[in-house]
Design a protein around this motif. Structure first.
Motif, PDB file in Angstrom:
ATOM      1  N   ARG A 173       0.826  -1.203   0.000  1.00  0.00           N
ATOM      2  CA  ARG A 173       0.000   0.000   0.000  1.00  0.00           C
ATOM      3  C   ARG A 173       0.861   1.256   0.000  1.00  0.00           C
ATOM      4  O   ARG A 173       1.723   1.431   0.866  1.00  0.00           O
ATOM      5  N   GLU A 174       0.659   2.086  -1.001  1.00  0.00           N
ATOM      6  CA  GLU A 174       1.349   3.361  -1.178  1.00  0.00           C
ATOM      7  C   GLU A 174       2.865   3.208  -1.311  1.00  0.00           C
ATOM      8  O   GLU A 174       3.607   4.178  -1.140  1.00  0.00           O
ATOM      9  N   ASN A 175       3.297   1.990  -1.636  1.00  0.00           N
ATOM     10  CA  ASN A 175       4.729   1.751  -1.828  1.00  0.00           C
ATOM     11  C   ASN A 175       5.085   1.414  -3.271  1.00  0.00           C
ATOM     12  O   ASN A 175       6.243   1.131  -3.572  1.00  0.00           O
ATOM     13  N   VAL A 176       4.095   1.413  -4.148  1.00  0.00           N
ATOM     14  CA  VAL A 176       4.346   1.105  -5.562  1.00  0.00           C
ATOM     15  C   VAL A 176       4.448   2.413  -6.330  1.00  0.00           C
ATOM     16  O   VAL A 176       3.475   3.178  -6.392  1.00  0.00           O
ATOM     17  N   PRO A 177       5.601   2.726  -6.898  1.00  0.00           N
ATOM     18  CA  PRO A 177       5.761   3.995  -7.633  1.00  0.00           C
ATOM     19  C   PRO A 177       4.879   4.043  -8.876  1.00  0.00           C
ATOM     20  O   PRO A 177       4.517   3.001  -9.447  1.00  0.00           O
ATOM     21  N   SER A 178       4.546   5.243  -9.307  1.00  0.00           N
ATOM     22  CA  SER A 178       3.630   5.412 -10.451  1.00  0.00           C
ATOM     23  C   SER A 178       4.200   4.848 -11.737  1.00  0.00           C
ATOM     24  O   SER A 178       3.453   4.407 -12.610  1.00  0.00           O
ATOM     25  N   TRP A 179       5.540   4.840 -11.879  1.00  0.00           N
ATOM     26  CA  TRP A 179       6.126   4.382 -13.138  1.00  0.00           C
ATOM     27  C   TRP A 179       6.051   2.866 -13.300  1.00  0.00           C
ATOM     28  O   TRP A 179       6.342   2.342 -14.371  1.00  0.00           O
ATOM     29  N   ILE A 180       5.618   2.162 -12.255  1.00  0.00           N
ATOM     30  CA  ILE A 180       5.465   0.714 -12.381  1.00  0.00           C
ATOM     31  C   ILE A 180       4.086   0.359 -12.925  1.00  0.00           C
ATOM     32  O   ILE A 180       3.957  -0.433 -13.861  1.00  0.00           O
ATOM     33  N   GLY A 181       3.055   0.925 -12.352  1.00  0.00           N
ATOM     34  CA  GLY A 181       1.733   0.504 -12.801  1.00  0.00           C
ATOM     35  C   GLY A 181       0.694   1.586 -12.891  1.00  0.00           C
ATOM     36  O   GLY A 181      -0.046   1.661 -13.859  1.00  0.00           O
ATOM     37  N   HIS A 182       0.604   2.452 -11.893  1.00  0.00           N
ATOM     38  CA  HIS A 182      -0.454   3.463 -11.870  1.00  0.00           C
ATOM     39  C   HIS A 182      -0.132   4.598 -12.834  1.00  0.00           C
ATOM     40  O   HIS A 182       0.661   5.483 -12.539  1.00  0.00           O
ATOM     41  N   GLY A 183      -0.758   4.590 -13.984  1.00  0.00           N
ATOM     42  CA  GLY A 183      -0.557   5.673 -14.945  1.00  0.00           C
ATOM     43  C   GLY A 183       0.824   5.644 -15.551  1.00  0.00           C
ATOM     44  O   GLY A 183       1.049   5.017 -16.579  1.00  0.00           O
ATOM     45  N   GLY A 184       1.785   6.295 -14.920  1.00  0.00           N
ATOM     46  CA  GLY A 184       3.147   6.335 -15.425  1.00  0.00           C
ATOM     47  C   GLY A 184       3.858   7.589 -14.961  1.00  0.00           C
ATOM     48  O   GLY A 184       3.230   8.552 -14.502  1.00  0.00           O
ATOM     49  N   LYS A 185       5.162   7.572 -15.051  1.00  0.00           N
ATOM     50  CA  LYS A 185       5.974   8.737 -14.722  1.00  0.00           C
ATOM     51  C   LYS A 185       6.004   9.666 -15.923  1.00  0.00           C
ATOM     52  O   LYS A 185       6.493   9.302 -17.002  1.00  0.00           O
ATOM     53  N   GLU A 186       5.465  10.878 -15.772  1.00  0.00           N
ATOM     54  CA  GLU A 186       5.279  11.763 -16.916  1.00  0.00           C
ATOM     55  C   GLU A 186       6.482  12.677 -17.128  1.00  0.00           C
ATOM     56  O   GLU A 186       7.104  13.162 -16.179  1.00  0.00           O
ATOM     57  N   PHE A 187       6.781  12.901 -18.404  1.00  0.00           N
ATOM     58  CA  PHE A 187       7.833  13.818 -18.822  1.00  0.00           C
ATOM     59  C   PHE A 187       7.296  14.668 -19.969  1.00  0.00           C
ATOM     60  O   PHE A 187       6.305  14.318 -20.614  1.00  0.00           O
ATOM     61  N   LEU A 188       7.966  15.780 -20.257  1.00  0.00           N
ATOM     62  CA  LEU A 188       7.629  16.659 -21.388  1.00  0.00           C
ATOM     63  C   LEU A 188       6.157  17.048 -21.372  1.00  0.00           C
ATOM     64  O   LEU A 188       5.445  16.973 -22.380  1.00  0.00           O
ATOM     65  N   GLY A 189       5.704  17.447 -20.191  1.00  0.00           N
ATOM     66  CA  GLY A 189       4.326  17.908 -20.087  1.00  0.00           C
ATOM     67  C   GLY A 189       3.285  16.827 -20.214  1.00  0.00           C
ATOM     68  O   GLY A 189       2.128  17.125 -20.525  1.00  0.00           O
ATOM     69  N   GLY A 190       3.660  15.581 -20.006  1.00  0.00           N
ATOM     70  CA  GLY A 190       2.712  14.474 -20.076  1.00  0.00           C
ATOM     71  C   GLY A 190       2.686  13.754 -21.399  1.00  0.00           C
ATOM     72  O   GLY A 190       2.032  12.707 -21.529  1.00  0.00           O
ATOM     73  N   ALA A 191       3.369  14.269 -22.419  1.00  0.00           N
ATOM     74  CA  ALA A 191       3.395  13.598 -23.723  1.00  0.00           C
ATOM     75  C   ALA A 191       4.097  12.247 -23.618  1.00  0.00           C
ATOM     76  O   ALA A 191       3.713  11.271 -24.263  1.00  0.00           O
ATOM     77  N   VAL A 192       5.157  12.198 -22.805  1.00  0.00           N
ATOM     78  CA  VAL A 192       5.867  10.947 -22.544  1.00  0.00           C
ATOM     79  C   VAL A 192       5.502  10.489 -21.140  1.00  0.00           C
ATOM     80  O   VAL A 192       5.575  11.274 -20.184  1.00  0.00           O
ATOM     81  N   SER A 193       5.095   9.243 -21.021  1.00  0.00           N
ATOM     82  CA  SER A 193       4.669   8.703 -19.731  1.00  0.00           C
ATOM     83  C   SER A 193       5.210   7.281 -19.614  1.00  0.00           C
ATOM     84  O   SER A 193       4.713   6.351 -20.262  1.00  0.00           O
ATOM     85  N   VAL A 194       6.243   7.104 -18.785  1.00  0.00           N
ATOM     86  CA  VAL A 194       6.937   5.823 -18.686  1.00  0.00           C
ATOM     87  C   VAL A 194       6.173   4.880 -17.765  1.00  0.00           C
ATOM     88  O   VAL A 194       5.811   5.245 -16.632  1.00  0.00           O
ATOM     89  N   ASN A 195       5.920   3.684 -18.261  1.00  0.00           N
ATOM     90  CA  ASN A 195       5.238   2.642 -17.495  1.00  0.00           C
ATOM     91  C   ASN A 195       5.974   1.335 -17.746  1.00  0.00           C
ATOM     92  O   ASN A 195       6.166   0.939 -18.898  1.00  0.00           O
ATOM     93  N   VAL A 196       6.384   0.655 -16.691  1.00  0.00           N
ATOM     94  CA  VAL A 196       7.198  -0.559 -16.830  1.00  0.00           C
ATOM     95  C   VAL A 196       6.352  -1.825 -16.863  1.00  0.00           C
ATOM     96  O   VAL A 196       6.630  -2.759 -17.636  1.00  0.00           O
ATOM     97  N   LEU A 197       5.306  -1.865 -16.052  1.00  0.00           N
ATOM     98  CA  LEU A 197       4.530  -3.098 -15.924  1.00  0.00           C
ATOM     99  C   LEU A 197       3.746  -3.434 -17.189  1.00  0.00           C
ATOM    100  O   LEU A 197       3.627  -4.604 -17.556  1.00  0.00           O
ATOM    101  N   ALA A 198       3.199  -2.422 -17.876  1.00  0.00           N
ATOM    102  CA  ALA A 198       2.386  -2.684 -19.075  1.00  0.00           C
ATOM    103  C   ALA A 198       3.161  -3.424 -20.158  1.00  0.00           C
ATOM    104  O   ALA A 198       2.669  -4.426 -20.699  1.00  0.00           O
TER     105      ALA A 198
END
Length: 598
Positions: A173-198
């Motif tokens: 709980r609350e220990n999973v970073p966003s870039w793994i599953g929830h949405g993604g880690k956003e860059f360049l104003g949200g155009a790039v969004s890194v997600n590893v699990l997908a």
């Protein structure tokens, strides 16, 4: 043992041919080619102990589960509630209307799947046979963009649901970073969004699909049965919490909100066409494909309608949430354990939807590779796995890149263009192939051929459907929609009467009066499954599909135009010089699993 693909030397254009009128005339000639198909008898299964080719392992139950797996995803737990916030309990009627429209489209798909040889291609193959090479390539391009973006979006949603389930346990709980599953880690104003699990999930499903259709079918069947059982359990438990007073008023915002809801939930049924794309791996395609298409759609419709009645009866429609309305409804009734089951059902639903989507994409690439419209590497089938490994891996790579790097959710409003385009073309294919059944369509003394006349009528129906949808979308006076609908009705009846009577009189020669009295004779029923009410039923499908097309975001219209122009360019500089509509470069070899009947 003949190899599946025999290489031929492609005829590349000379540098001078692009500037001469000959190039344009050659382009037109190539674009208007149709695919030559053998009779269904020549495509029957031939048992082989080895060699390359797909394997016929899908029975009727597998096909039904395939269609259900493609259609029912997380949408049954979300869309039903979000639409109910506007349509009220009338969302049930929305699903009935959308289901009825999909049944009409499914009837057209069922006839095409039954009448043509059981090879891969689906809507692309039907368009290639009934219309021409360029139309088929355009259909493929529109469908493929939908599939690629859709697969990436579903993979991200699946990753998010999996993380949500993991977060039930305190350690996550609350220990999973966003870039793994929830949405993604956003860059360049949200155009790039890194997600590893997908991408990892896509890689796993791609590996399963590469192993063989049997293994992937088993996984799809298990996950589909799991989600259907959960949905049935949800319906059964929720039925005891229904308060009929919540169903009044039934349509609080009027019938227009119900119709608008039908245009939204229509896409919850999309997926039955996946059954048609499995034709080459079905054990008894001519019999089982129509049953699989219609059976899976009817089961989905029943489940959707039952869920609508339960959710709108449990809580007032105004209280339904936006993100997880079904789960929140059960939580409000003190049934939190059902909410957990709903999350598990959503994971199972997304998994099967993603699995079937990847499967369908690879078979479409296989079909174009065989026909030469794409490089021959896409036509290769593994000698022992009997799966198009190269096509499957390519599909997984494209979806993985989109899901892992880009914020594909912002592209969701340009989806559904390919599905509506494909459905409309398939409906038109039913009519045009019925014309071909009657032989020649040219009558001396006429300005235009009967076939061209019929094509004009089909185009008029499509344009009127789009115009009527625009009027509805922008709240124009009802008069304009009425005029567009009236013109479409006239065009449809011209197809039914004038066109039918003319062809019938030509084909029956000395019995003109028989053709005029019974214009339906021109649309002679084919062998196998026959769509009823031709040409009126397919015409209704085309009108409604184009009506829905007009409801899409305006960027979806631009996407259709731009992608069509790009596709024409690809075809002009590659496809027309490599295509082989006769199939002379390819010999299909089919395999049955050991011990199955011939």
């Amino acid at each position: 043992m003949p190899k599946e693909m025999r290489e031929t030397k492609p005829s590349y254009p000379s540098s001078s041919s692009f500037s001469s009128p000959t190039w344009f005339s050659n382009f037109c000639s190539s674009a208007l080619r149709t695919k030559t198909l053998t009779s269904s008898e020549t495509t029957n299964v031939r048992a082989h102990s080895g060699g390359e080719g797909l394997e016929r392992r899908l029975g009727l139950l597998d096909l039904v589960l395939l269609g259900i797996g493609a259609s029912i995803g997380a949408g049954i737990f979300v869309v039903t509630g979000t639409v109910a916030r506007d349509a009220g309990p009338g969302v049930t009627v929305s699903f009935i209307l959308a289901g009825a429209a999909c049944v009409l489209n499914a009837l057209c798909y069922a006839e095409m799947a039954s009448r043509l040889p059981a090879v891969v291609g689906g809507a692309y193959l039907y368009a290639y046979t009934a219309f021409n090479e360029l139309t088929a390539f355009l259909v493929f391009a529109q469908l493929m963009l939908d599939y690629h973006i859709g697969a990436a979006s579903i993979a991200r949603s699946l990753a998010s649901y999996l993380v949500s389930i993991l977060e039930i346990f305190p350690i996550f709980r609350e220990n999973v970073p966003s870039w793994i599953g929830h949405g993604g880690k956003e860059f360049l104003g949200g155009a790039v969004s890194v997600n590893v699990l997908a991408p990892i999930l896509l890689a796993l499903l791609t590996a399963i699909l590469c192993r063989g259709v049997g293994e992937s079918s088993v996984l799809n069947s298990l996950m589909t049965i799991t989600k259907v059982v959960i949905v049935l359990f949800v319906i059964a438990v929720g039925a005891f919490k229904v308060d009929v007073s919540n169903w009044s008023p039934f349509a609080p915002n009027g019938f227009k909100a119900v119709v608008t809801g039908a245009t939204v939930v229509f896409f919850a049924y999309v997926g039955f066409d996946a059954v048609a794309n499995s034709a080459e791996e079905a054990k008894r395609p001519q019999r089982d494909l129509p049953v699989g298409i219609l059976g899976s759609l009817l089961i989905c419709a029943i489940l959707y309608i039952a869920v609508c009645l339960v959710i709108t009866g449990m809580v007032p429609y105004q209280s339904l949430g936006e993100d997880a309305p079904l789960a929140e409804a059960f939580t409000s009734k003190g049934l939190k354990y059902v909410s957990i089951l709903i999350s598990i059902g959503a994971v199972a639903g997304l998994t099967t939807t993603l699995l079937v989507g990847l499967y369908v994409q690879s078979r479409l690439y296989l079909g174009l590779g065989r026909d030469g419209l794409l490089p021959s590497i896409f036509a290769k089938v593994h000698s022992t796995r009997h799966t198009p490994v190269q096509s499957q891996v390519w599909v997984g790579i494209v979806a993985g890149l989109l899901a892992g790097i880009f914020n594909v959710r912002v592209l969701s409003h340009i989806l559904s263009v390919g599905s509506l385009t494909g459905y409309s073309v398939v409906s038109a294919c039913v009519i045009t192939l019925r014309w071909k059944d009657k032989g020649a369509s040219q009558i001396s003394g006429k300005c235009i051929s009967d076939r061209r006349e019929g094509t004009i009528c089909l185009v008029v129906v499509a344009c009127c459907g789009f115009a009527s949808g625009l009027c509805y979308n922008f709240s124009f006076p009802l008069f304009f929609s009425f005029v567009a609908g009236l013109i479409a009705i006239v065009a449809a009846f011209l197809l039914h009467f004038r066109h039918g009577a003319t062809l019938s009189s030509f084909s029956t020669n000395n019995h003109v009066e028989v053709g005029i009295r019974n214009p339906k004779k021109v649309y002679e029923d084919p062998s196998g499954f026959s769509c009823p009410g031709v040409p009126l039923v397919p015409a209704i499908c085309i009108f409604f599909n184009m009506f829905l097309f007009a409801q899409l975001h305006h960027e979806a219209w631009w996407r259709f135009v731009v992608l069509s122009i790009l596709s024409i360019g690809v075809y002009a500089f590659y496809g027309q010089y490599h295509a082989d509509p006769t199939g002379s470069n390819h010999i299909s070899v089919y395999h049955r699993p050991p011990g199955s009947e011939a």
